[in-house]
Design a protein around this motif. Sequence first.
Motif, mmCIF file in Angstrom:
data_model
loop_
_atom_site.group_PDB
_atom_site.id
_atom_site.type_symbol
_atom_site.label_atom_id
_atom_site.label_comp_id
_atom_site.label_asym_id
_atom_site.label_seq_id
_atom_site.Cartn_x
_atom_site.Cartn_y
_atom_site.Cartn_z
ATOM 1 N N LEU A 151 20.703 -7.469 7.624
ATOM 2 C CA LEU A 151 20.419 -6.340 8.725
ATOM 3 C C LEU A 151 19.097 -5.915 9.244
ATOM 4 C CD1 LEU A 151 23.253 -3.785 7.270
ATOM 5 C CD2 LEU A 151 23.493 -5.328 9.368
ATOM 6 N N LEU A 152 18.181 -5.968 8.339
ATOM 7 C CA LEU A 152 16.764 -6.009 8.550
ATOM 8 C C LEU A 152 16.190 -7.038 9.421
ATOM 9 C CD1 LEU A 152 14.416 -4.095 7.739
ATOM 10 C CD2 LEU A 152 13.651 -5.865 6.091
ATOM 11 N N GLU A 154 18.046 -8.751 11.556
ATOM 12 C CA GLU A 154 19.000 -8.541 12.746
ATOM 13 C C GLU A 154 18.105 -7.361 13.492
ATOM 14 O OE1 GLU A 154 23.054 -8.492 12.085
ATOM 15 O OE2 GLU A 154 23.348 -7.257 13.943
ATOM 16 N N TRP A 155 17.545 -6.124 12.898
ATOM 17 C CA TRP A 155 17.006 -5.032 13.600
ATOM 18 C C TRP A 155 15.650 -5.977 13.998
ATOM 19 C CZ3 TRP A 155 12.405 -2.879 11.359
ATOM 20 C CH2 TRP A 155 12.122 -1.626 12.363
ATOM 21 N N VAL A 156 14.796 -6.684 13.365
ATOM 22 C CA VAL A 156 13.585 -6.938 13.596
ATOM 23 C C VAL A 156 13.878 -7.992 14.939
ATOM 24 C CG1 VAL A 156 11.805 -8.643 12.886
ATOM 25 C CG2 VAL A 156 12.535 -6.859 11.405
ATOM 26 N N CYS A 157 14.870 -8.714 14.812
ATOM 27 C CA CYS A 157 14.977 -9.795 15.804
ATOM 28 C C CYS A 157 15.238 -9.165 17.332
ATOM 29 C CB CYS A 157 15.886 -10.823 15.509
ATOM 30 S SG CYS A 157 15.272 -11.950 14.142
ATOM 31 N N THR A 158 16.077 -8.151 16.938
ATOM 32 C CA THR A 158 16.567 -7.236 18.271
ATOM 33 C C THR A 158 15.651 -6.215 18.714
ATOM 34 O OG1 THR A 158 17.800 -6.139 16.838
ATOM 35 C CG2 THR A 158 19.084 -7.852 17.849
ATOM 36 N N GLY A 159 14.858 -5.892 17.872
ATOM 37 C CA GLY A 159 13.888 -4.713 17.945
ATOM 38 C C GLY A 159 12.493 -4.981 18.224
ATOM 39 N N LYS A 162 11.205 -8.675 19.029
ATOM 40 C CA LYS A 162 12.226 -9.309 19.675
ATOM 41 C C LYS A 162 11.437 -10.189 21.069
ATOM 42 C CE LYS A 162 15.910 -8.467 23.298
ATOM 43 N NZ LYS A 162 16.501 -7.442 23.806
ATOM 44 N N VAL A 265 18.586 -14.401 14.373
ATOM 45 C CA VAL A 265 19.403 -13.585 13.273
ATOM 46 C C VAL A 265 20.114 -14.457 12.548
ATOM 47 C CG1 VAL A 265 21.576 -12.465 13.552
ATOM 48 C CG2 VAL A 265 19.545 -11.832 15.003
#
Lengths: 367, 521
Positions: A151-152, A154-159, A162, A265
């Motif tokens: 999840l981390l 995912e957050w890094v790649c979308t946040g 990004k 991700v």
Amino acid sequence: MRQLPKLAAARPVGVIAASLLLVVGIFAVSGYDVGAIVAGTVDGSVGSAAAWTQTIRWAIPLLIIALGVGLAFQAGYFNIGAQGQMYVGAIGSLAVGLAWRDGPALVVVPCAFAVGIALGALWSLVPGLLRTRLGADEVVTSLMMNFIAVLLLEWVCTGPLKSRDGTGQAATTDPLPAGFRLSDGSGVSPTLLVLCALLVAGAVILTGRTRLGLEIRLVGRNPVMAQWMGIRASRVGLVVFALSGAAAGLAGAVEAYGPSGGLRVGFSPQVGFMAVIVALVAAFGPIRTLLAAVFFGALRAATIYLPIVSDLPQAGLDMLNGTVALWITVSAVPVLLKRRRARAAARAGDQSGEPARRDREVVSSRG
Amino acid sequence: MQAPPDENTEHAPAGAPSRAGAAVACRDVSVRFGDFRALDGVSGTFPPGKVHVIVGQNGAGKTTFARVLAGLVEPSGGTVRVGEHLLTGGNVAESRRQGVELVHQHFALPADFTVAQALELFNDESRPFGGFSKARLHRRARTLLERGGADVAADAVIGRLPIETMQAVEIARALASGPRVLILDEPTAVLPPPAMRGLFGRLRELAAAGLCVIVVLHKLDEVFAVADTVTALRAGRLVLEPTPIADLSPAELSRAIIGDAPVKEVPSVAEPAPDAPAVLSTARLTARSGSHDAAATDVSLEIRAGEIVGVAGVEGNGQRSLVEALVGMSPLRGGTVSLGGADVSNASVRRRRDHGLRVIPFERNVEGVSLSSALWENHAAPRRAGDGPLLNPRALRERCREALDRWRVAYRSETQPAGNLSGGNVQKTVLAREITGDVRLLIAAHPTRGLDIAAAGDVRAALVDAAASGAAVLVVSADLEEMFEVCHRVLVMFAGRVVAEFDRPFDLDRVGGAMVRGEGA
């Protein structure tokens, strides 16, 4: 007992052969052209220079992680959180590179790797501390830490990291500057091969020629005796958790600065778990780990290649992986569980000082 | 008494009275483990109604012999008959059907179970889903315990029982199926001396009731205390066929067991120099308690260089707690420990070892060695002065070989797992590791437990030698005679406290009295 070394060498080969036969049998029964699949597998893994490149590209992370995981197994800890440790290592190293784009590569890249390695180690020390201080089962905690890391990522790649290029692939990070890369997209380069050679050599030295290697083995086999001899078993445990996490973190950094050049991700899915299988097949020997990593790297390369040349779904070779994993688990886990139980019993007995905890192993092994 | 011919020996119903005993007859029994001959052509007949003792040194094949009879080991040659029945060999169920029961050297009862549960576990008649109630369980247990002569409550937890009671339960378990042959493998190795007399009385009763009782022992005085006949093994061969004890003198028996190998005389114990410095001193040491051992409480003692001090006491009176506190395995609750003048009250095991502490732990198979690790790894386990982070395996293996050879350990290679060795040889590997030139304080817990005469003599001599070369030695033992032989002083622990101290010459009755009553005489 005496035949054990011979068996240990023969078993993984037998397991893999049995798995291949089983899977090929299933394909045949399902109506696939077995000849074409076998040919495709060989072509996709070792059939050409490109296939070899792909094989080695996947063998590299498997090798790096499996060396660390094997170390933890030797000390009697079943650290299966490599996937998550690899992710945080990749995230940390990538963040350094992206934040310091203009720095000199010779400074930035080592710093980035150091951060990745450190984060992997820290991520692994969480279950390590929970285990050695509180007795929490590391199988559960290290696995749980994987979910957090996924999840981390995912957050890094979308946040925060990004990609701003807007290529349409939303869930990727910015690419690293080309000057920081350790390999091109193929994932194979002299630098990475030298790194792997150094790691294998380091593992050979650690297990065979250092006091720590000896203590790891003793703690894995009899922590109570180790403590009576002045070895701090929980400290040795923390060291192997840190080392195995560091190795996974390094594998993550290699992924970011090697083939990927950035992160997306869910990259390199299953590599952390496959590395556990590699470590189990190799029974902790560094050289055997190298061989097993190349074998499983080849399988993975073939897995990616096969759907292109035949109508076999990619799931087909995943079945092979799964079958090997199953066999290995069936044959190796009872041994590990027995050891864990012996450790638990020894620990319980240690607290009570009771006379009834004589090791029954002697009765069975003396015959 | 002649064994009745019985072809139809099915399970005796639990709770049924004992069947009459049966003779055991062996002819040319051989057992090989790889190229090692554990037993080599052993023959002998053991009639019922008698106590037959099997003696021999460590590794002589006594335990293997017992396990062949019980069906745990398949002989590679020869025959075993129980009564009229010829055993096929290597089949526990068959041996049990023929009424052969083995009481193991290391107890096989699960520590967490109650006595009643443990006895039910071995009940051949129990039905997993049949009528089953606690009341019935306990009723059956009480019957078995009474018949087996074990004085213990059915709901007591196995792990909390004193060791002699645990053994009594184990014997009651073995008697449950109404056996014809009862085999006990070194039953005295774990017993304090007073409990030994009880056990021997019980064995004689069972023999008098017609059972064929076969006991593996290795101490001469025990043999003469219980045996009707004696059989001696040496290196897997029969050196004394079953012989009535009355026809033997201790010297003859000893020669049969040991052969021509010289027994090392224990050197006479020299007094420590009057001005010798204290190596170990504790002041009001109070330790953590284990659940089966009283906490060492308010223990103040001093051992000078060259001095051997014994700690006597009935097991569970704080000896283990004291040793663990001295070694650094458990934190102190109060008081201080100093080693060679340095305060080590809060020091780790390793730091205490750096100060010259060496330990022979209580449980050699758990605390003393790692059975699945190679001998050289076991030998190299404690860090030695000058050991750096790197190590040289070849040098360590060489060092291990030298030490094991010096201690005359029977091993094939220093890379074999310690678990491959016999119990006595395992103990010798511990001694070889711990008794070295740089020892300043040697703590030896049951150093000769399970060793044969020759090896035990070696160990005592080594303790005396260590003291003679300036080490302080603390011996915890259940064997009073051994302590009287080597110690300058003997302390008696009772309920965690040192209640009495005795000097040479020791008086068995006074020391024994203090152990039981908890007060100095």
